[in-house]
Design a protein around this motif. Structure first.
Motif, PDB file in Angstrom:
ATOM      1  N   ALA A 129     -58.334  31.173  -5.058  1.00  0.00           N
ATOM      2  CA  ALA A 129     -57.297  31.975  -5.712  1.00  0.00           C
ATOM      3  C   ALA A 129     -55.915  31.349  -5.477  1.00  0.00           C
ATOM      4  O   ALA A 129     -55.754  30.459  -4.638  1.00  0.00           O
ATOM      5  CB  ALA A 129     -57.336  33.415  -5.209  1.00  0.00           C
ATOM      6  N   CYS A 178     -60.011  35.139  -3.493  1.00  0.00           N
ATOM      7  CA  CYS A 178     -59.253  35.936  -2.526  1.00  0.00           C
ATOM      8  C   CYS A 178     -60.176  36.619  -1.524  1.00  0.00           C
ATOM      9  O   CYS A 178     -61.076  37.372  -1.872  1.00  0.00           O
ATOM     10  CB  CYS A 178     -58.325  36.951  -3.178  1.00  0.00           C
ATOM     11  SG  CYS A 178     -57.126  37.561  -1.953  1.00  0.00           S
ATOM     12  N   LEU A 179     -59.917  36.315  -0.286  1.00  0.00           N
ATOM     13  CA  LEU A 179     -60.653  36.906   0.832  1.00  0.00           C
ATOM     14  C   LEU A 179     -59.792  37.921   1.572  1.00  0.00           C
ATOM     15  O   LEU A 179     -60.152  38.380   2.653  1.00  0.00           O
ATOM     16  CB  LEU A 179     -61.100  35.798   1.800  1.00  0.00           C
ATOM     17  CG  LEU A 179     -62.180  34.864   1.260  1.00  0.00           C
ATOM     18  CD1 LEU A 179     -62.227  33.582   2.077  1.00  0.00           C
ATOM     19  CD2 LEU A 179     -63.533  35.555   1.260  1.00  0.00           C
ATOM     20  N   GLY A 180     -58.633  38.250   1.002  1.00  0.00           N
ATOM     21  CA  GLY A 180     -57.736  39.202   1.662  1.00  0.00           C
ATOM     22  C   GLY A 180     -57.075  38.601   2.893  1.00  0.00           C
ATOM     23  O   GLY A 180     -56.639  39.323   3.784  1.00  0.00           O
ATOM     24  N   ASN A 181     -56.992  37.292   2.936  1.00  0.00           N
ATOM     25  CA  ASN A 181     -56.431  36.593   4.090  1.00  0.00           C
ATOM     26  C   ASN A 181     -55.319  35.649   3.626  1.00  0.00           C
ATOM     27  O   ASN A 181     -55.085  34.600   4.230  1.00  0.00           O
ATOM     28  CB  ASN A 181     -57.568  35.808   4.777  1.00  0.00           C
ATOM     29  CG  ASN A 181     -57.210  35.336   6.156  1.00  0.00           C
ATOM     30  OD1 ASN A 181     -56.567  36.047   6.913  1.00  0.00           O
ATOM     31  ND2 ASN A 181     -57.636  34.114   6.489  1.00  0.00           N
ATOM     32  N   CYS A 182     -54.634  36.047   2.563  1.00  0.00           N
ATOM     33  CA  CYS A 182     -53.664  35.166   1.894  1.00  0.00           C
ATOM     34  C   CYS A 182     -52.582  34.610   2.828  1.00  0.00           C
ATOM     35  O   CYS A 182     -52.276  33.417   2.741  1.00  0.00           O
ATOM     36  CB  CYS A 182     -53.017  35.883   0.727  1.00  0.00           C
ATOM     37  SG  CYS A 182     -54.158  36.833  -0.287  1.00  0.00           S
ATOM     38  N   SER A 206     -57.774  29.832   2.941  1.00  0.00           N
ATOM     39  CA  SER A 206     -58.805  30.620   3.617  1.00  0.00           C
ATOM     40  C   SER A 206     -60.202  30.228   3.170  1.00  0.00           C
ATOM     41  O   SER A 206     -60.406  29.722   2.072  1.00  0.00           O
ATOM     42  CB  SER A 206     -58.589  32.104   3.327  1.00  0.00           C
ATOM     43  OG  SER A 206     -57.338  32.510   3.810  1.00  0.00           O
ATOM     44  N   ALA A 210     -52.841  32.013  -4.170  1.00  0.00           N
ATOM     45  CA  ALA A 210     -52.069  31.890  -2.928  1.00  0.00           C
ATOM     46  C   ALA A 210     -52.637  30.776  -2.043  1.00  0.00           C
ATOM     47  O   ALA A 210     -51.888  30.004  -1.442  1.00  0.00           O
ATOM     48  CB  ALA A 210     -52.060  33.217  -2.181  1.00  0.00           C
ATOM     49  N   CYS A 211     -53.923  30.656  -1.980  1.00  0.00           N
ATOM     50  CA  CYS A 211     -54.537  29.592  -1.170  1.00  0.00           C
ATOM     51  C   CYS A 211     -54.391  28.231  -1.844  1.00  0.00           C
ATOM     52  O   CYS A 211     -54.177  27.218  -1.162  1.00  0.00           O
ATOM     53  CB  CYS A 211     -56.009  29.904  -0.892  1.00  0.00           C
ATOM     54  SG  CYS A 211     -56.221  31.200   0.350  1.00  0.00           S
ATOM     55  N   CYS A 255     -61.814  29.905  -0.648  1.00  0.00           N
ATOM     56  CA  CYS A 255     -60.955  30.665  -1.552  1.00  0.00           C
ATOM     57  C   CYS A 255     -60.302  29.736  -2.561  1.00  0.00           C
ATOM     58  O   CYS A 255     -59.673  28.744  -2.193  1.00  0.00           O
ATOM     59  CB  CYS A 255     -59.885  31.422  -0.762  1.00  0.00           C
ATOM     60  SG  CYS A 255     -58.834  32.380  -1.882  1.00  0.00           S
TER      61      CYS A 255
END
Ligand code: FES
Length: 157
Positions: A86, A119-123, A128, A88-89, A84
């Protein structure tokens, strides 16, 4: 199918896929998905055939293949590591994870394909990554090294 060019099945299979989607409006993506599902990637011969069938240039078809990261112009490697990239990561160490993955992807004939994702939806559990479809959290450069080393059969990285 592995060596599609050698068994002569590729042209007829691609023709069949193109025919199946021929009546649809804007069939390019559906055709590319079917070709990749069948061959594991989008071979050059498929691009030529699809372009001719849809009255597009080869550059237009190549452009679509390159634009979407889920399409592969080359056969996929045995393992996939998606990292990831994005925000947040990146804020919790994702840059170091990506740098480690990029360094390891330089292994010639390596078995691991490295790919950025956004983004993997695991922020909340970042940084991630996804290893062969399984989402992983709290990634570190060391974990990247361990995964890749195991996949490469202990080959030093
Ligand atoms: S930003 Fe990385 S999982 Fe959402």
């Amino acid at each position: 199918m592995t060596t599609e060019e050698s068994d002569g099945a590729l042209p007829s299979t691609i023709e069949s896929i193109c025919r199946r989607h021929g009546g649809r409006e804007g069939p390019l993506l559906a055709i590319l998905h079917d070709v990749q599902d069948t061959f594991g990637h989008i071979p050059d011969e498929a691009v030529r055939h699809i372009a001719r069938t849809l009255n597009l240039t080869r550059a237009e078809v190549h452009g679509v293949v390159r634009f979407y990261t889920d399409f592969h112009a080359e056969p996929a490697r045995a393992h996939q590591l998606k990292v990831c990239r994005a925000e947040a990561c990146q804020a919790v160490g994702g840059r170091a994870v990506w740098a480690a993955a990029q360094a390891l992807s330089a292994v010639p004939d390596g078995r691991v394909e490295i790919e950025p994702v956004y983004c993997l939806g695991n922020c909340p559990c970042g940084p991630s990554a996804q290893w062969n479809g399984r989402t992983l959290g709290r990634m570190t450069p060391e974990r990247v090294h361990e995964l890749v080393a195991a996949a490469e059969g202990g080959r030093p990285s």
